[in-house]
Every structure is written in C-alpha cells, then in structure tokens.
Design a protein around this motif. Structure first.
Motif, short mmCIF file in Angstrom:
data_model
loop_
_atom_site.label_atom_id
_atom_site.label_comp_id
_atom_site.label_asym_id
_atom_site.label_seq_id
_atom_site.Cartn_x
_atom_site.Cartn_y
_atom_site.Cartn_z
N UNK A 282 -11.07 11.00 -13.11
CA UNK A 282 -10.19 11.69 -12.19
C UNK A 282 -10.21 10.95 -10.86
N UNK A 283 -9.08 10.33 -10.52
CA UNK A 283 -9.01 9.49 -9.32
C UNK A 283 -8.05 10.09 -8.31
N UNK A 284 -8.45 10.07 -7.04
CA UNK A 284 -7.56 10.46 -5.96
C UNK A 284 -7.47 9.32 -4.95
N UNK A 285 -6.25 8.99 -4.54
CA UNK A 285 -6.02 8.01 -3.48
C UNK A 285 -5.81 8.75 -2.16
N UNK A 286 -6.55 8.36 -1.14
CA UNK A 286 -6.35 8.86 0.22
C UNK A 286 -5.79 7.70 1.04
N UNK A 287 -4.67 7.92 1.71
CA UNK A 287 -3.98 6.86 2.44
C UNK A 287 -3.77 7.29 3.88
N UNK A 288 -4.14 6.42 4.83
CA UNK A 288 -4.03 6.78 6.24
C UNK A 288 -3.81 5.52 7.07
N UNK A 289 -2.99 5.65 8.10
CA UNK A 289 -2.76 4.52 8.98
C UNK A 289 -1.41 4.61 9.66
N UNK A 290 -0.94 3.51 10.25
CA UNK A 290 0.40 3.49 10.86
C UNK A 290 1.47 3.83 9.81
N UNK A 291 2.59 4.31 10.27
CA UNK A 291 3.67 4.72 9.36
C UNK A 291 4.03 3.62 8.37
N UNK A 292 4.10 2.38 8.85
CA UNK A 292 4.52 1.28 7.97
C UNK A 292 3.48 1.02 6.88
N UNK A 293 2.21 1.22 7.21
CA UNK A 293 1.15 1.03 6.22
C UNK A 293 1.22 2.12 5.15
N UNK A 294 1.33 3.36 5.59
CA UNK A 294 1.41 4.47 4.64
C UNK A 294 2.63 4.31 3.74
N UNK A 295 3.76 3.94 4.32
CA UNK A 295 4.99 3.77 3.54
C UNK A 295 4.84 2.66 2.51
N UNK A 296 4.22 1.56 2.89
CA UNK A 296 4.07 0.43 1.96
C UNK A 296 3.13 0.76 0.82
N UNK A 297 2.11 1.55 1.09
CA UNK A 297 1.13 1.87 0.06
C UNK A 297 1.57 3.06 -0.79
#
Length: 327
Positions: A282-297
């Motif tokens: 069971x994997x969860x991705x947590x993504x945080x950062x500038x808008x462009x980083x979050x959008x790209x990831x």
C-alpha cells in the motif's frame, strides 16, 4: 484526562473543520480575530510569539525560530502531523501558513524554513524581523492527517520549502523516536528538488535526514536533485543528481528498475504504467512544493485549494486520488 487537557484536545480535533471554513471567510473576518496571551494557542485567535533567531540559509531563505511562553503551549503529544501555523504581517494584517519543522516542544520552540518571494508580502515581512520581535501566530491548523498502519510505504516528493511538511512527518515518525519504530511505521522515500545547490535546505534539515538514511536504510531513503549544478564543480560528491525528478526516479523509489522482471514483461509503451495491485504494498505519494512542481509531478491543485485530478508524472503512471495527496 484532565478537563483542561480534554478542552485542548477538543480544540485540536475541531481545527480541521474550523480551518476549512476559515479559508472562505472574508479577509476582514480574520483581521477581527482577537489576540490572546492568557490561553493556549488556537486557530480561533492570534497569540504573540517571540523571534529567538533568524538565520540566513540561502539567497532568499531563512531559518526562523519562534518561542511561545510555556503557559500558551498546547500538549505536543496531541498534535499529530501534518499541521501548520498562520503568521500575521501586522503591518498590513495579512497572514500565511507555515509548517514548523519539528512541531512544537514543551518549551514552546518552533522552527521554520521560510523563503522570501518577490510577490510574497508575509515572507518579506518575516525576513525583515529582528531577534526579540513579536510575531502573532494562529493555529495549529491540520494540513494532512497521518494515520498509523494505513500504508506500507510513503513516497514523498518535494520542491523548495515544500520539504517542510515532509520533514515534520519524518521527524515525528523516525527522527524523534526514542526506540525502534513500530512495525506499522511505513518505509519512507524522500525525493527533494531545488533549482541549484545554494537553494537546497540548510544543514539543520539535510543533516538529520542524511544521518537517518545512513542509520536506517531499510526504513528511510533520501535523494536530492537540482535543476542546475550552479557553481558546484562536483555534484556527485554532494550526493546530488543534476536532473528533475522524473518517471525513472519514481520507479526506483518503488523498487522498480529497468533491469527488473517487471520491465521485461512490459512493452516500451506500457513501461511507465504501474499495476498498483501487483506492487504488493500500500503506497501513498505525498507531493509538496511550488505550484509548477506539484503540477509536474501530480497535476495542479483544484479550485479553492482542493486536490484536483491526479495528472503529471504520477497520473501518467496510472496513479489516482487514492494514491496521491498534494500538501
């Protein structure tokens, strides 16, 4: 549990609902929130804190340490990550949320890594403050509710000061543990990106993470990326990868490599797609950062700071809102 402790804990439990409502209040409402110095901090009022230190850590970043009087400190053990604190620019009566790296201790100490942006009034105001100045804060406000035993693995992907909520959770789960982590504690991989080496997080953040990765490689892995090496002559000596976080980095974080049997069974057109059930965890991705980083990831945030659809690299790999949370 004492009545006072029950009250404090109840304030914390209700903070998520309160903060969600607050996001849509007119700005004049927040300006009218009272300032109190006789009861513990709460999302419903501002509390004066003292700036203990302000250390420059990069061209546009500082490490700030705030202190609350001990009688205003909530019960730290009741504050599960991830949570933030709103700081108010008292000159123009505007506030912004920031994540305390290690939460808050019983002495009322909180540390923040804060970047100054050209159009960020509160960040610029905080950078201008001197040791001993008073800064009004409001919170704690939950950002994401950690639940023990829900995931086998967390893959954290951050950019810039987006590392701060990741650090708070890692500190809570692994760094601050006095004994061996619980078997229900997930394995964690942190992929962090900055534009250049000089913009990387300060040693106060990086060194504990590097030490943790060296001491508990089976529990925690840490990889640094920069878009450009800048003036650094040998990025390899600093364990930096000069590239953006891409599909291959995510595959490696999941334990999948180009030489594995997984990819031998896949055509090149299908190689980026992940069958979540076949991962066996069971994997969860947590993504945080500038808008462009979050959008790209993971795709951009939705309207009114909602999660929005999963897109970007993770969307292309077949992950959905069940697997991804944008902080």
């Amino acid at each position: 549990m004492s009545p006072y402790r029950q009250l404090a804990f109840g304030v914390w439990l209700s903070a998520a609902t309160w903060s969600a409502t607050y996001m849509f209040w007119p700005e004049s409402e927040s300006r009218a929130a009272p300032t109190r110095d006789d009861i513990p901090i709460s999302p419903s009022h501002f509390t004066p804190a003292t700036l203990l230190s302000s250390e420059t850590t990069g061209p546009n970043s500082k490490l700030l340490t705030l202190k609350l009087p001990t009688h205003l400190v909530p019960f730290p053990e009741d504050l599960n990550p991830v949570w933030s604190i709103y700081m108010k620019d008292s000159d123009i009566q505007v506030e912004r949320p920031y994540t305390p790296l290690e939460g808050i201790d019983k002495q009322g100490i909180m540390k923040f890594w804060i970047k100054r942006y050209v159009d960020g009034e509160v960040g610029k105001w905080l950078h201008s403050k001197n040791v001993g100045d008073s800064i009004e804060i409001r919170g704690p406000v939950p950002t994401w509710a950690w639940r023990e035993g829900e995931y086998d693995e967390l893959v954290m992907i951050s950019g810039g000061t987006g590392i701060t909520p990741m650090y708070q959770l890692i500190h809570h789960l692994l760094i601050n543990q006095k004994s061996t982590p619980s078997t229900s504690t997930p394995r964690i991989t942190l992929l962090h990106s900055s534009r250049t080496p000089v913009e990387l997080p300060p040693p106060e953040i990086l060194q504990p993470l590097k030490s943790l990765a060296a001491a508990q490689p089976e529990r925690f892995k840490f990889h640094l990326f920069v878009d450009s090496p800048g003036n650094l002559s040998s990025p390899a000596s600093h364990n930096l990868q000069v590239s953006r976080i891409g599909t291959s980095a995510v595959q490696k974080a999941l334990g999948l490599s180009q030489g594995s049997s997984w990819f031998k069974r896949k055509s090149s057109a299908e190689a980026t797609k992940i069958d979540r059930e076949k991962l066996g965890k069971r994997v969860l991705f947590l993504v945080s950062g500038p808008d462009r980083t979050v959008a790209a990831i993971a795709g951009p945030m939705g309207r009114n700071l909602s999660q929005g659809d999963v897109g970007g690299i993770l969307g292309e790999m077949g992950f959905t809102s069940q697997d991804v949370w944008k902080l």
